[in-house]
Write an enzyme that holds these catalytic residues in place. Structure first.
Site, short mmCIF file in Angstrom:
data_model
loop_
_atom_site.label_atom_id
_atom_site.label_comp_id
_atom_site.label_asym_id
_atom_site.label_seq_id
_atom_site.Cartn_x
_atom_site.Cartn_y
_atom_site.Cartn_z
N SER A 38 -6.58 7.66 -24.71
CA SER A 38 -5.13 7.66 -24.55
C SER A 38 -4.54 8.93 -25.16
O SER A 38 -4.79 10.03 -24.70
CB SER A 38 -4.53 6.38 -25.14
OG SER A 38 -3.16 6.26 -24.82
N HIS B 220 0.21 1.98 -20.62
CA HIS B 220 -0.73 2.04 -19.50
C HIS B 220 -0.48 0.90 -18.49
O HIS B 220 -1.40 0.26 -17.99
CB HIS B 220 -2.18 2.01 -20.00
CG HIS B 220 -2.45 3.09 -21.01
ND1 HIS B 220 -2.45 4.43 -20.68
CD2 HIS B 220 -2.69 3.03 -22.35
CE1 HIS B 220 -2.69 5.14 -21.78
NE2 HIS B 220 -2.83 4.32 -22.80
#
Length: 221
Positions: free
Chosen positions: A45, A153
């Site tokens: 991430s 996400h």
């Protein structure tokens, strides 16, 4: 709050890397040798920004500017809709998808992080996440709500993705000097669909905000 934690994590990560290099140089290695000999980088991430910086795709300062904007945009998106994330322990991808399909109803609920075999994080509307805990437990899975700002996400991050897209258009990005694994594809960033590697990196970083992080596959590759 993610607008605070993201810049802090990025700075700390880069400091750790610089500290590692300094210890290697003190041990007698020629300065610059270790940077040039890195075979590949990857980060989960936000960590993908550190990985790109280490690979020379952008400067520390340019990366920090992107991370600050990313954190603010994601915090704003998180505050716009009650949302969250739930870690499923003991679930593979098919089981995690089944939990999302059963618990979603009219809300948003998707797989967000494939962290390791048997550990998948799902992300979405607060009510859907609450239902997912019950659904997962009925399937024999351990479900743990996470203390995060919002549904990272997932499609709920689309407003943040658009703000990041605008910033990336004017950002200075160069071809990395070693492979950097993309969270979206679990493969090294490369020219794609008529895009050079620099624009492909921009596109994947935008997609990363709403697409699942395929970390387990990245590590396997």
């Amino acid at each position: 709050q993610t607008d605070v934690s993201q810049p802090a994590i990025y700075v700390t990560s880069v400091a750790c890397w610089r500290g590692l290099l300094a210890s290697v140089w003190q041990a007698g290695a020629e300065k610059g040798v270790e940077e040039a000999s890195v075979l590949a980088t990857a980060g989960l991430s936000l960590g993908e920004y550190t990985a790109l910086h280490i690979a020379g795709a952008f400067s520390f300062e340019d990366g920090l500017e992107l991370v600050v904007l990313r954190g603010r945009a994601m915090q704003d998106a998180a505050e716009a809709v009650p949302s969250g994330m739930v870690a499923l322990i003991g679930a593979d991808e098919a089981q995690a998808v089944a939990v999302c399909d059963e618990a979603r109803e009219s809300d948003v609920l998707v797989c967000a992080n494939f962290n390791a075999p048997g550990q998948v994080v799902i992300s979405g509307s607060k009510s859907a996440c609450e239902r997912a805990v019950t659904v997962a437990q009925a399937k024999g899975l351990k479900a743990t709500p996470l203390a995060v700002a919002g549904a990272f996400h997932s499609p709920l991050m689309a407003p943040a993705a658009e703000r990041l897209r605008e910033a990336l258009r004017s950002s200075r990005i160069t071809a990395p000097r070693c492979p950097v694994f993309s969270n979206v594809t679990a493969q090294p960033h490369a020219p794609d669909a008529g895009l050079g590697v620099e624009d492909s990196i921009r596109a994947r970083l935008v997609e990363q905000l709403t697409a699942p992080v395929r970390w387990s596959a990245s590590c396997a590759n």
